[in-house]
Design an enzyme around this catalytic site. Sequence first.
Site, PDB file in Angstrom:
ATOM      1  CD  GLU A 105     -11.868 -14.619  11.971  1.00  0.00           C
ATOM      2  OE1 GLU A 105     -12.310 -13.381  11.746  1.00  0.00           O
ATOM      3  OE2 GLU A 105     -12.071 -15.786  12.584  1.00  0.00           O
ATOM      4  N   GLY A 106     -12.125 -16.315   5.804  1.00  0.00           N
ATOM      5  CA  GLY A 106     -12.153 -16.057   5.097  1.00  0.00           C
ATOM      6  C   GLY A 106     -10.978 -15.627   4.351  1.00  0.00           C
ATOM      7  CB  THR A 107      -9.661 -18.546   1.172  1.00  0.00           C
ATOM      8  OG1 THR A 107     -10.903 -17.993   0.675  1.00  0.00           O
ATOM      9  CG2 THR A 107     -10.347 -19.237   2.164  1.00  0.00           C
ATOM     10  NE  ARG A 161     -12.569 -11.580   7.480  1.00  0.00           N
ATOM     11  CZ  ARG A 161     -13.203 -11.917   6.518  1.00  0.00           C
ATOM     12  NH1 ARG A 161     -14.625 -10.005   6.176  1.00  0.00           N
ATOM     13  NH2 ARG A 161     -14.090 -12.366   5.971  1.00  0.00           N
ATOM     14  N   GLY A 211      18.815 -22.397   2.707  1.00  0.00           N
ATOM     15  CA  GLY A 211      18.715 -23.878   2.706  1.00  0.00           C
ATOM     16  C   GLY A 211      18.793 -25.047   3.637  1.00  0.00           C
ATOM     17  CD  GLU A 218     -23.503 -27.081   8.430  1.00  0.00           C
ATOM     18  OE1 GLU A 218     -23.423 -27.287   7.261  1.00  0.00           O
ATOM     19  OE2 GLU A 218     -23.953 -26.642   9.116  1.00  0.00           O
TER      20      GLU A 218
HETATM   21  C1  FAD Z   1      -7.193 -24.884  11.924  1.00  0.00           C
HETATM   22  C2  FAD Z   1      -8.377 -23.978  11.167  1.00  0.00           C
HETATM   23  C3  FAD Z   1      -9.145 -24.356  11.993  1.00  0.00           C
HETATM   24  C4  FAD Z   1     -10.296 -23.048  11.483  1.00  0.00           C
HETATM   25  N1  FAD Z   1     -11.085 -22.652  12.843  1.00  0.00           N
HETATM   26  C5  FAD Z   1     -12.582 -22.648  13.008  1.00  0.00           C
HETATM   27  C6  FAD Z   1     -13.256 -22.241  12.874  1.00  0.00           C
HETATM   28  O1  FAD Z   1     -13.020 -21.456  14.480  1.00  0.00           O
HETATM   29  N2  FAD Z   1     -14.684 -21.940  13.464  1.00  0.00           N
HETATM   30  C7  FAD Z   1     -15.024 -21.659  11.908  1.00  0.00           C
HETATM   31  O2  FAD Z   1     -16.811 -22.359  11.702  1.00  0.00           O
HETATM   32  N3  FAD Z   1     -14.499 -22.419  10.389  1.00  0.00           N
HETATM   33  C8  FAD Z   1     -12.940 -22.196  10.789  1.00  0.00           C
HETATM   34  N4  FAD Z   1     -12.292 -23.528   9.686  1.00  0.00           N
HETATM   35  C9  FAD Z   1     -12.940 -23.004   8.590  1.00  0.00           C
HETATM   36  C10 FAD Z   1     -12.387 -22.240   7.817  1.00  0.00           C
HETATM   37  O3  FAD Z   1     -12.915 -20.403   8.356  1.00  0.00           O
HETATM   38  C11 FAD Z   1     -12.593 -22.301   6.624  1.00  0.00           C
HETATM   39  O4  FAD Z   1     -11.818 -23.801   5.930  1.00  0.00           O
HETATM   40  C12 FAD Z   1     -12.710 -20.967   5.239  1.00  0.00           C
HETATM   41  O5  FAD Z   1     -13.790 -20.498   5.530  1.00  0.00           O
HETATM   42  C13 FAD Z   1     -12.767 -22.367   3.632  1.00  0.00           C
HETATM   43  O6  FAD Z   1     -13.978 -23.049   3.781  1.00  0.00           O
HETATM   44  P1  FAD Z   1     -13.423 -23.813   3.202  1.00  0.00           P
HETATM   45  O7  FAD Z   1     -11.954 -25.145   3.976  1.00  0.00           O
HETATM   46  O8  FAD Z   1     -14.303 -24.927   2.882  1.00  0.00           O
HETATM   47  O9  FAD Z   1     -13.099 -24.021   1.122  1.00  0.00           O
HETATM   48  P2  FAD Z   1     -14.267 -23.206  -0.306  1.00  0.00           P
HETATM   49  O10 FAD Z   1     -15.219 -22.648   0.515  1.00  0.00           O
HETATM   50  O11 FAD Z   1     -14.156 -24.874  -0.861  1.00  0.00           O
HETATM   51  O12 FAD Z   1     -13.334 -23.455  -0.694  1.00  0.00           O
HETATM   52  C14 FAD Z   1     -11.874 -23.791  -1.704  1.00  0.00           C
HETATM   53  C15 FAD Z   1     -11.201 -22.320  -2.011  1.00  0.00           C
HETATM   54  O13 FAD Z   1     -12.024 -22.320  -3.181  1.00  0.00           O
HETATM   55  C16 FAD Z   1     -11.718 -20.355  -3.242  1.00  0.00           C
HETATM   56  N5  FAD Z   1     -12.860 -20.023  -3.549  1.00  0.00           N
HETATM   57  C17 FAD Z   1     -13.817 -20.810  -2.684  1.00  0.00           C
HETATM   58  N6  FAD Z   1     -14.714 -19.610  -3.554  1.00  0.00           N
HETATM   59  C18 FAD Z   1     -14.556 -18.505  -4.174  1.00  0.00           C
HETATM   60  C19 FAD Z   1     -15.510 -17.610  -4.586  1.00  0.00           C
HETATM   61  N7  FAD Z   1     -15.904 -17.456  -4.854  1.00  0.00           N
HETATM   62  N8  FAD Z   1     -14.371 -16.911  -5.897  1.00  0.00           N
HETATM   63  C20 FAD Z   1     -13.229 -17.365  -5.725  1.00  0.00           C
HETATM   64  N9  FAD Z   1     -11.963 -18.549  -4.687  1.00  0.00           N
HETATM   65  C21 FAD Z   1     -12.828 -18.961  -4.147  1.00  0.00           C
HETATM   66  C22 FAD Z   1     -11.254 -20.412  -1.364  1.00  0.00           C
HETATM   67  O14 FAD Z   1     -10.693 -19.575  -1.186  1.00  0.00           O
HETATM   68  C23 FAD Z   1     -10.500 -21.761  -1.528  1.00  0.00           C
HETATM   69  O15 FAD Z   1      -8.999 -20.944  -1.994  1.00  0.00           O
HETATM   70  C24 FAD Z   1     -10.943 -23.198  10.330  1.00  0.00           C
HETATM   71  C25 FAD Z   1     -10.076 -24.115   9.733  1.00  0.00           C
HETATM   72  C26 FAD Z   1      -8.494 -24.569   9.460  1.00  0.00           C
HETATM   73  C27 FAD Z   1      -8.341 -25.074   8.460  1.00  0.00           C
END
Ligand code: FAD
Length: 435
Positions: free
Chosen positions: A412-414, A289, A388, A159
């Site tokens: 799937e988890g950053t 993952r 290049g 969300e």
């Molecule tokens: C093309 C695409 C497809 C997707 N498909 C799906 C899907 O099918 N279903 C679904 O549910 N989601 C989906 N997602 C969502 C995706 O799982 C999230 O984008 C992801 O979990 C990261 O959440 P966020 O983008 O809100 O970043 P945030 O959680 O706001 O994080 C921003 C940054 O802060 C870092 N960060 C956050 N918390 C911590 C911490 N505790 N310690 C260190 N660093 C931290 C993160 O690593 C990141 O670099 C998709 C996203 C994209 C871009």
Amino acid sequence: MSIEFKTPEIIEKQLQPVRVIAENVMRPESRTLDDHEHARPVKFVQMMWPQMQQMELANLEAALKRAHKAQNGDSVNNNGTQNNGQSTNGEAKANLANLTLVHMIEMLSWGDAGVYLCIPGSALGGAAIKAVGSAEQLERFLRRFTEGEPKWGAMAMTEPQAGSDTSNIQTTATFDATTNEWVLNGQKIFCTCGKLALEESDGLVVVWATVDKSAGRAGMKPFVVEAGTPGAIIAKVEEKLGIRASDTAAIILDNCRVPAENLLGDAEVQSGRGNKGFKGAMKTFDATRPIVAASAIGIARAAFEFTRDTLAKQGVAMVYDKPRWKLSAVQADLLEMEAQLKAAWLLTLKATAMLDDRQENQLESSMCKVKAGKVVTWISQKAVELLGPLGYSTQTLAEKWMRDAKINDIYEGTGQINTLIVARLILGYSRTELK
Ligand SMILES: Cc1cc2nc3c(=O)[nH]c(=O)nc-3n(C[C@H](O)[C@H](O)[C@H](O)COP(=O)(O)OP(=O)(O)OC[C@H]3O[C@@H](n4cnc5c(N)ncnc54)[C@H](O)[C@@H]3O)c2cc1C
């Protein structure tokens, strides 16, 4: 026991037609589908659907068997073997289901990672249903993926204010006892295949919502929202940096009513071990993952091979038998690219083999995801650098691979979140102790 790194012959055989599709169906359309973001890879979908139906059928039958056995208080694994790894006739049987899958996904992503994501099937939605669904739910929701026209499944967890922090989900589910329905309200973003699932096929989306905000994770439950359900609205489809052929949708749930039986797991709010719905669905990440890692590796291999072959034509060869100081900087880079690629692949194979072997693989699954996410972004940038002008121009796919790469380090988890998981598991810290 010796360690065997050769790809099993049976997997090689199954990879052959996939390679043909990657080369002859996906690659020729790569640029066009990247340029026309919301166009669909129709030919690819039609070619993959029969194979996907077979795979879905085998998975459904295995899941049904498990569900029936569980209802009878017995337990059977995915591959139809009992928990001691022996088949029911007593012979040891190697399970290669996930290993086969990661090889296929690596190959398809070598073809085109965005197009690969358009593959029809139950996908993440199906994984959640299989993890916690009853036999009746498996039948009702997943049978459709084994017959008829192509269909898509998806999962909507993210969300605007709940990405990495899934406990912050604001979408609510309120039970209406008069109609025996759950009423969902909220907004989901970045749902892969969301539009394909809800609007373009008779698919479904597993939506995460809270039945009790004050309970945090314990209150979060998965609900199946089927295509055509009133109140489930595709608000927009994203325009993205990479994997542009993939459908990424925002979904609004506006008084979206689903039958009580569409809740996966039970409605009771239980924390800790009792919260089977949440825990069960989270466990699916241990299986998914390595799949994301495999997709990353497919892109990385495409970028590496293209760079290697292009430079070879200019007389820059890979050199394996000389010390590093005798190599040019470009040759050293090429060797490093190949070494990193192989390291990520081996970690992915390990996590996957453990999965097939029914071993706990949470650590390995997060490790391979972190490594592959880093490797693919680094290799694809190196490719653009070493090639290049040819790398930066749209004349070749190198710049596209660089754009396609990054998502593997996000969903799937950053990379950071998976690194946290690895650190917690190695150091023995809990979620609250290390965040
Ligand atoms: C093309 C695409 C497809 C997707 N498909 C799906 C899907 O099918 N279903 C679904 O549910 N989601 C989906 N997602 C969502 C995706 O799982 C999230 O984008 C992801 O979990 C990261 O959440 P966020 O983008 O809100 O970043 P945030 O959680 O706001 O994080 C921003 C940054 O802060 C870092 N960060 C956050 N918390 C911590 C911490 N505790 N310690 C260190 N660093 C931290 C993160 O690593 C990141 O670099 C998709 C996203 C994209 C871009």
